[in-house]
Each structure stands twice: as structure tokens, then as C-alpha cells.
Design a protein around this motif. Structure first.
Motif, PDB file in Angstrom:
ATOM      1  N   UNK A  47     -79.581  91.210  56.443  1.00  0.00           N
ATOM      2  CA  UNK A  47     -79.811  91.149  55.005  1.00  0.00           C
ATOM      3  C   UNK A  47     -78.476  91.077  54.255  1.00  0.00           C
ATOM      4  N   UNK A  48     -77.491  91.863  54.689  1.00  0.00           N
ATOM      5  CA  UNK A  48     -76.167  91.853  54.066  1.00  0.00           C
ATOM      6  C   UNK A  48     -75.520  90.480  54.230  1.00  0.00           C
ATOM      7  N   UNK A  49     -75.576  89.924  55.442  1.00  0.00           N
ATOM      8  CA  UNK A  49     -74.995  88.609  55.688  1.00  0.00           C
ATOM      9  C   UNK A  49     -75.686  87.541  54.840  1.00  0.00           C
ATOM     10  N   UNK A  50     -77.012  87.659  54.736  1.00  0.00           N
ATOM     11  CA  UNK A  50     -77.769  86.709  53.926  1.00  0.00           C
ATOM     12  C   UNK A  50     -77.353  86.819  52.456  1.00  0.00           C
ATOM     13  N   UNK A  51     -77.228  88.035  51.957  1.00  0.00           N
ATOM     14  CA  UNK A  51     -76.808  88.238  50.575  1.00  0.00           C
ATOM     15  C   UNK A  51     -75.395  87.702  50.355  1.00  0.00           C
ATOM     16  N   UNK A  52     -74.500  87.973  51.298  1.00  0.00           N
ATOM     17  CA  UNK A  52     -73.133  87.459  51.168  1.00  0.00           C
ATOM     18  C   UNK A  52     -73.132  85.933  51.159  1.00  0.00           C
ATOM     19  N   UNK A  53     -73.924  85.350  52.064  1.00  0.00           N
ATOM     20  CA  UNK A  53     -74.009  83.879  52.117  1.00  0.00           C
ATOM     21  C   UNK A  53     -74.583  83.337  50.811  1.00  0.00           C
ATOM     22  N   UNK A  54     -75.628  83.998  50.306  1.00  0.00           N
ATOM     23  CA  UNK A  54     -76.207  83.571  49.024  1.00  0.00           C
ATOM     24  C   UNK A  54     -75.202  83.706  47.888  1.00  0.00           C
ATOM     25  N   UNK A  55     -74.426  84.795  47.909  1.00  0.00           N
ATOM     26  CA  UNK A  55     -73.410  84.988  46.873  1.00  0.00           C
ATOM     27  C   UNK A  55     -72.361  83.887  46.948  1.00  0.00           C
ATOM     28  N   UNK A  56     -71.944  83.540  48.160  1.00  0.00           N
ATOM     29  CA  UNK A  56     -70.963  82.461  48.328  1.00  0.00           C
ATOM     30  C   UNK A  56     -71.545  81.144  47.843  1.00  0.00           C
ATOM     31  N   UNK A  57     -72.801  80.884  48.194  1.00  0.00           N
ATOM     32  CA  UNK A  57     -73.451  79.645  47.753  1.00  0.00           C
ATOM     33  C   UNK A  57     -73.573  79.602  46.232  1.00  0.00           C
ATOM     34  N   UNK A  58     -73.963  80.738  45.631  1.00  0.00           N
ATOM     35  CA  UNK A  58     -74.059  80.787  44.170  1.00  0.00           C
ATOM     36  C   UNK A  58     -72.687  80.585  43.525  1.00  0.00           C
ATOM     37  N   UNK A  59     -71.661  81.195  44.118  1.00  0.00           N
ATOM     38  CA  UNK A  59     -70.310  81.030  43.589  1.00  0.00           C
ATOM     39  C   UNK A  59     -69.884  79.568  43.676  1.00  0.00           C
ATOM     40  N   UNK A  60     -70.126  78.950  44.824  1.00  0.00           N
ATOM     41  CA  UNK A  60     -69.772  77.533  44.990  1.00  0.00           C
ATOM     42  C   UNK A  60     -70.554  76.660  44.017  1.00  0.00           C
ATOM     43  N   UNK A  64     -69.040  74.347  41.159  1.00  0.00           N
ATOM     44  CA  UNK A  64     -69.374  72.924  41.036  1.00  0.00           C
ATOM     45  C   UNK A  64     -69.904  72.619  39.643  1.00  0.00           C
ATOM     46  N   UNK A  65     -70.795  73.475  39.145  1.00  0.00           N
ATOM     47  CA  UNK A  65     -71.338  73.272  37.802  1.00  0.00           C
ATOM     48  C   UNK A  65     -70.239  73.336  36.754  1.00  0.00           C
ATOM     49  N   UNK A  66     -69.317  74.285  36.914  1.00  0.00           N
ATOM     50  CA  UNK A  66     -68.206  74.399  35.959  1.00  0.00           C
ATOM     51  C   UNK A  66     -67.341  73.149  36.007  1.00  0.00           C
ATOM     52  N   UNK A  67     -67.074  72.649  37.217  1.00  0.00           N
ATOM     53  CA  UNK A  67     -66.270  71.433  37.347  1.00  0.00           C
ATOM     54  C   UNK A  67     -66.998  70.232  36.734  1.00  0.00           C
ATOM     55  N   UNK A  68     -68.297  70.132  36.997  1.00  0.00           N
ATOM     56  CA  UNK A  68     -69.084  69.039  36.428  1.00  0.00           C
ATOM     57  C   UNK A  68     -69.110  69.141  34.900  1.00  0.00           C
ATOM     58  N   UNK A  69     -69.279  70.357  34.396  1.00  0.00           N
ATOM     59  CA  UNK A  69     -69.300  70.561  32.948  1.00  0.00           C
ATOM     60  C   UNK A  69     -67.957  70.175  32.338  1.00  0.00           C
ATOM     61  N   UNK A  70     -66.877  70.617  32.997  1.00  0.00           N
ATOM     62  CA  UNK A  70     -65.542  70.282  32.496  1.00  0.00           C
ATOM     63  C   UNK A  70     -65.330  68.770  32.505  1.00  0.00           C
ATOM     64  N   UNK A  71     -65.778  68.119  33.564  1.00  0.00           N
ATOM     65  CA  UNK A  71     -65.635  66.659  33.648  1.00  0.00           C
ATOM     66  C   UNK A  71     -66.464  65.973  32.567  1.00  0.00           C
ATOM     67  N   UNK A  72     -67.683  66.479  32.359  1.00  0.00           N
ATOM     68  CA  UNK A  72     -68.552  65.908  31.332  1.00  0.00           C
ATOM     69  C   UNK A  72     -67.942  66.098  29.944  1.00  0.00           C
TER      70      UNK A  72
END
Length: 141
Positions: A47-60, A64-72
Motif C-alpha cells: 500500500x505504501x509503495x502504491x501510494x508513493x508511486x501514485x504520488x510520483x505519478x501525480x507529481x509528474x 506536465x500540466x504546468x509545463x503545458x499551461x506555461x507553453x499555452x
């Protein structure tokens, strides 16, 4: 002290009964508790590994969204800047045309005024030139 076989037999029987009782009422329950604990620990780690992986995915994803927003935003701003430049160029061209019209109008006015002044002063200039010539001739002779 002598070895008594009956005591040895009864000791082995009692020890065997004790082992059977301990096995059924102590060892197996303790082993079940330890296995359950081990499973809970493994589940918690997973569960901890899954949460960490989810946190990393959300961060990424957020990056990506911030970069796309900045580019837009950058693209939109460059389009707005280009549009403002085009509008500015149009205004400058319009202003230049207006100024050119005014300059041409002033030139025409100046040419008209020059023609009027020359027309008015020409006859007087001829008289002034004759007088000047007469004065020069009289002073040299």
C-alpha cells in the motif's frame, strides 16, 4: 539411583502430550498470528509503495500540466503580442498616411501662398531692382 524404565516411559508420554497440547493451543495460534502479522506488513508495504508511486505519478502529471499551461500561456502571449504589433503597425501606417496628407496639404498651401506672394511682390521687385541699379550706377560714376 537406578534407571527406572516406567518413569522414562511416563516422562516420554507426558512430554509427548505436552508437545501435542502446546502445538495445538500455543504454537499454531502463535504461528497464525505471526503469519497474519507478516501478511499485514506486506500489505502495508505494498500500500505504501502504491501510494508513493501514485504520488510520483501525480507529481509528474502536475509538472506536465504546468509545463503545458506555461507553453499555452507563452503561445497565447506571443499571439497577443503579435496582434498588438500588427495593430500598432496599422495605426502607424494610418498615422503616416494622415501626416503625409497633411504635409501635402501644407505644401500645396505653401505653393499657393508662394505663388500669391511672388505675384504680389514681382512688380515691386522690378521697381526695387531698377532703383538699386540706378543707385549703383550713380555711385560709380
Amino acid at each position: 539411583m537406578t534407571i527406572q524404565p516406567s518413569i522414562i516411559v511416563w516422562t516420554v508420554i507426558c512430554f509427548t502430550l505436552l508437545l501435542l497440547i502446546l502445538k495445538n493451543w500455543l504454537f499454531e495460534p502463535v504461528l497464525r498470528v505471526m503469519d497474519a502479522r507478516r501478511e499485514r506488513i506486506a500489505a502495508a508495504r505494498h500500500k505504501k509503495e502504491t501510494r508513493e508511486q501514485n504520488a510520483i505519478e501525480r507529481k509528474n502529471a502536475a509538472e506536465r500540466e504546468a509545463a503545458e499551461y506555461a507553453e499555452r500561456i507563452k503561445t497565447e502571449n506571443s499571439k497577443k503580442a503579435e496582434q498588438i504589433q500588427q495593430e500598432g503597425k496599422k495605426k502607424i501606417q494610418t498615422a503616416q498616411k494622415d501626416r503625409l496628407k497633411k504635409v501635402n496639404a501644407y505644401r500645396e498651401q505653401m505653393e499657393n501662398d508662394y505663388s500669391v506672394i511672388v505675384g504680389q511682390v514681382s512688380p515691386e521687385m522690378e521697381k526695387a531692382a531698377r532703383l538699386f541699379a540706378d543707385v549703383i550706377i550713380e555711385n560709380r560714376i
